[in-house]
Design a protein around this motif. Sequence first.
Motif, PDB file in Angstrom:
ATOM      1  N   VAL A   1       0.849  -1.193   0.000  1.00 57.37           N
ATOM      2  CA  VAL A   1       0.000   0.000   0.000  1.00 57.37           C
ATOM      3  C   VAL A   1       0.880   1.237   0.000  1.00 57.37           C
ATOM      4  O   VAL A   1       1.812   1.352   0.815  1.00 57.37           O
ATOM      5  N   GLN A   2       0.629   2.163  -0.912  1.00 54.99           N
ATOM      6  CA  GLN A   2       1.416   3.395  -0.966  1.00 54.99           C
ATOM      7  C   GLN A   2       0.955   4.420   0.060  1.00 54.99           C
ATOM      8  O   GLN A   2       1.750   5.070   0.707  1.00 54.99           O
ATOM      9  N   TYR A   3      -0.374   4.543   0.178  1.00 57.75           N
ATOM     10  CA  TYR A   3      -0.954   5.430   1.187  1.00 57.75           C
ATOM     11  C   TYR A   3      -2.424   5.102   1.340  1.00 57.75           C
ATOM     12  O   TYR A   3      -2.997   4.369   0.538  1.00 57.75           O
ATOM     13  N   VAL A   4      -3.016   5.610   2.397  1.00 57.93           N
ATOM     14  CA  VAL A   4      -4.425   5.379   2.712  1.00 57.93           C
ATOM     15  C   VAL A   4      -5.141   6.723   2.726  1.00 57.93           C
ATOM     16  O   VAL A   4      -4.633   7.703   3.290  1.00 57.93           O
ATOM     17  N   VAL A   5      -6.289   6.787   2.084  1.00 58.15           N
ATOM     18  CA  VAL A   5      -7.130   7.985   2.096  1.00 58.15           C
ATOM     19  C   VAL A   5      -8.342   7.711   2.970  1.00 58.15           C
ATOM     20  O   VAL A   5      -9.019   6.691   2.793  1.00 58.15           O
ATOM     21  N   ASN A   6      -8.621   8.611   3.912  1.00 59.74           N
ATOM     22  CA  ASN A   6      -9.795   8.463   4.772  1.00 59.74           C
ATOM     23  C   ASN A   6     -10.383   9.837   5.060  1.00 59.74           C
ATOM     24  O   ASN A   6      -9.928  10.851   4.507  1.00 59.74           O
TER      25      ASN A   6
ATOM     26  N   GLU B   1     -16.600  11.035   3.279  1.00 65.23           N
ATOM     27  CA  GLU B   1     -17.056  12.061   4.227  1.00 65.23           C
ATOM     28  C   GLU B   1     -18.158  11.523   5.134  1.00 65.23           C
ATOM     29  O   GLU B   1     -18.201  11.850   6.326  1.00 65.23           O
ATOM     30  N   THR B   2     -19.052  10.723   4.587  1.00 67.50           N
ATOM     31  CA  THR B   2     -20.234  10.285   5.337  1.00 67.50           C
ATOM     32  C   THR B   2     -20.022   8.961   6.069  1.00 67.50           C
ATOM     33  O   THR B   2     -20.866   8.578   6.874  1.00 67.50           O
ATOM     34  N   ASN B   3     -18.920   8.293   5.796  1.00 68.81           N
ATOM     35  CA  ASN B   3     -18.648   7.006   6.442  1.00 68.81           C
ATOM     36  C   ASN B   3     -17.211   7.016   6.977  1.00 68.81           C
ATOM     37  O   ASN B   3     -16.271   6.626   6.275  1.00 68.81           O
ATOM     38  N   PRO B   4     -17.016   7.456   8.217  1.00 73.26           N
ATOM     39  CA  PRO B   4     -15.658   7.550   8.778  1.00 73.26           C
ATOM     40  C   PRO B   4     -14.929   6.208   8.830  1.00 73.26           C
ATOM     41  O   PRO B   4     -13.691   6.198   8.952  1.00 73.26           O
ATOM     42  N   ASP B   5     -15.666   5.100   8.735  1.00 76.58           N
ATOM     43  CA  ASP B   5     -15.022   3.787   8.778  1.00 76.58           C
ATOM     44  C   ASP B   5     -14.470   3.359   7.413  1.00 76.58           C
ATOM     45  O   ASP B   5     -13.720   2.375   7.327  1.00 76.58           O
ATOM     46  N   TYR B   6     -14.838   4.091   6.367  1.00 76.73           N
ATOM     47  CA  TYR B   6     -14.394   3.712   5.036  1.00 76.73           C
ATOM     48  C   TYR B   6     -13.044   4.357   4.725  1.00 76.73           C
ATOM     49  O   TYR B   6     -12.745   5.462   5.197  1.00 76.73           O
ATOM     50  N   PHE B   7     -12.243   3.692   3.925  1.00 75.13           N
ATOM     51  CA  PHE B   7     -10.943   4.225   3.533  1.00 75.13           C
ATOM     52  C   PHE B   7     -10.525   3.591   2.216  1.00 75.13           C
ATOM     53  O   PHE B   7     -11.062   2.554   1.798  1.00 75.13           O
TER      54      PHE B   7
END
Length: 447
Positions: free
Chosen positions: A77-82, A102-108
Motif C-alpha cells: 500500500v502506498q498510502y491510505v485515504v480516509n 465524508e459520510t462514512n468515517p469507517d471507510y478508507f
Amino acid sequence: MLRSIGVLLLTVIALQAQAKVDAVQASRLNGDLTPLGGERGGNAVGTIPDWEGGLAQPIAGYQAGMHHPDPYASDAVQYVVNSKNLGQYQALLPVGLKTLLETNPDYFLRVFPTRRSAAAPQSIYDATRFNALNAELISGGNGVQGAAAGAPFPLPETGQEAIWNHIMRYRGEQIHFVTNQAAVLSSGGYNLLKLERDIYFRYGREGVSPKDLDNTLFYYKYKVVAPAKLSGSALVVQETLDQVLSIRKAWRFNRGERRVRRLPMLAFDTLQPDTNGMATADMVDSYNGAPDRYEWQLLGKQELLVPYNSYAVHQKGLPYARILQAKSVNPDLLRYELHRVWVVEAALRKGFSHPYAKRRFYLDEDSWQILAVDLYDKNGELIGLQESHPISYYDVPMFGSTLETIYDFQGRRYFADGLDNNEPMYDFHAPLSPGDFTPQALRREGN
C-alpha cells in the motif's frame, strides 16, 4: 428560408453519421495511443506508467477454472485515504467517492501502485483500428453502424461515442457464471440472491461482420438458484444494438404462474427486482441500453483514484459476510489506483423521468470499462455512487468487473452484485448458442 432548411438538414445528417477519423489519426493506435485509444505513455511525474500490453497471458500458476490469482499480491500500500486526510487527496477523487469517505468515517481507500493490466485479443485491436476509419453513429447517436467488434470510437469526440465504447467493449464471446447479489440495509442486514447466468455476444465475436449482427448486441439469461422460495424464476433478454429502432426483447418465467410472459419494458428507470429499489434496469454493467433519454457531454480526461485490479475481493473461499459489511463493502479487500479516465456527463432530457437526472461517468482509458458513476437527483443533489471493481481475466484476455456496488447516500445502504467467491469461476467457453435465449428455452429452464 430554403437555404436555412438545407443547412439544418445537413447539420442533422452530420449529427446522425459521425466519428470516422482519417488514416493519420487512426495510425495513432499503433503509435502514441494504445490499440483501444488510451494514451500509451505514462504521466509526467511517473505515478502512471506506460501501457506495455497489459496482462495478455495467464500468469504463472494459473490453471483453467481457478479464481484468478493476484499477479500483484506483493504490492505494498502506498498510502491510505480516509475522512481525516481527505482534503489532501480530494482533487483525485470522483465526487461520489469523496462523499462516501465524508459520510462514512469507517471507510478508507488503500492506494496501490498503478498497474495498467487491461488487455484484449489482437482481433479486437485490429477491429478497433478498422472502426476508427469506418464506424459511425446513426439514429441521432442512438445506434452504431460499421462495426462488428472492438471499441467503435477509439478517438471519441462526443459523450455518446465514449459511452458506446463502454456498451460495446469486449467481454469475451460467451460466458456461463454463477454469482450472488445482496441489498445491504442500513442495519447491515441482507439476504443473498444466487443467480445462474449466461451471455452470448454477437458483437465482438471473431469473424463476425457488421451485416451479421442483425441489430443484436448480445443475448442474456439468468435463473434464480437460491433462496428456495424464489428458485426457478428466470429471465431472457435479447439486447438490440439500436434500441430506438427496435427495443430490447425480454421474457420472464414466473415459477408461481408456471408460464412465460413477455415484458413490455425492461429498460431505463424500470427497477430491477430484488434490489430494494436501489438499481434501475440501465444501471446493470454501470450503464446499458439506448442513450436517447440523456444529453451526453464529453468533459475530457482526469487522473483519479479508482477501483482497479481488485483481485483481493475476487479470491476463492472468501465468506460473503466478510465482504458485505454494514455501510460499505469491506475496504480491507479493495484496491484503488491512480488512472486516467474519460469523464462523461449525462443530463436527463426534458420530458423524461428517472431517479438519476444527472450522472457523471468515469471510464478507464485502457479498457472503456466504467469504473465509477456519480448519481444526482432532479434537484442536483448527489444521492449515490456506483463503482465497478475490475480485474484482468487474463485467460481470455478481458478486463471487466468482478464486483459492482451502488451506494444510496440518503438511505445509508448499498447494493452489491457479482459475489462469486464460493461459486465456480466464469466459463468463457460454455457451449452456448442463440437458441438458448428464446422464450421456449426459458420455459424449459423453468421446468
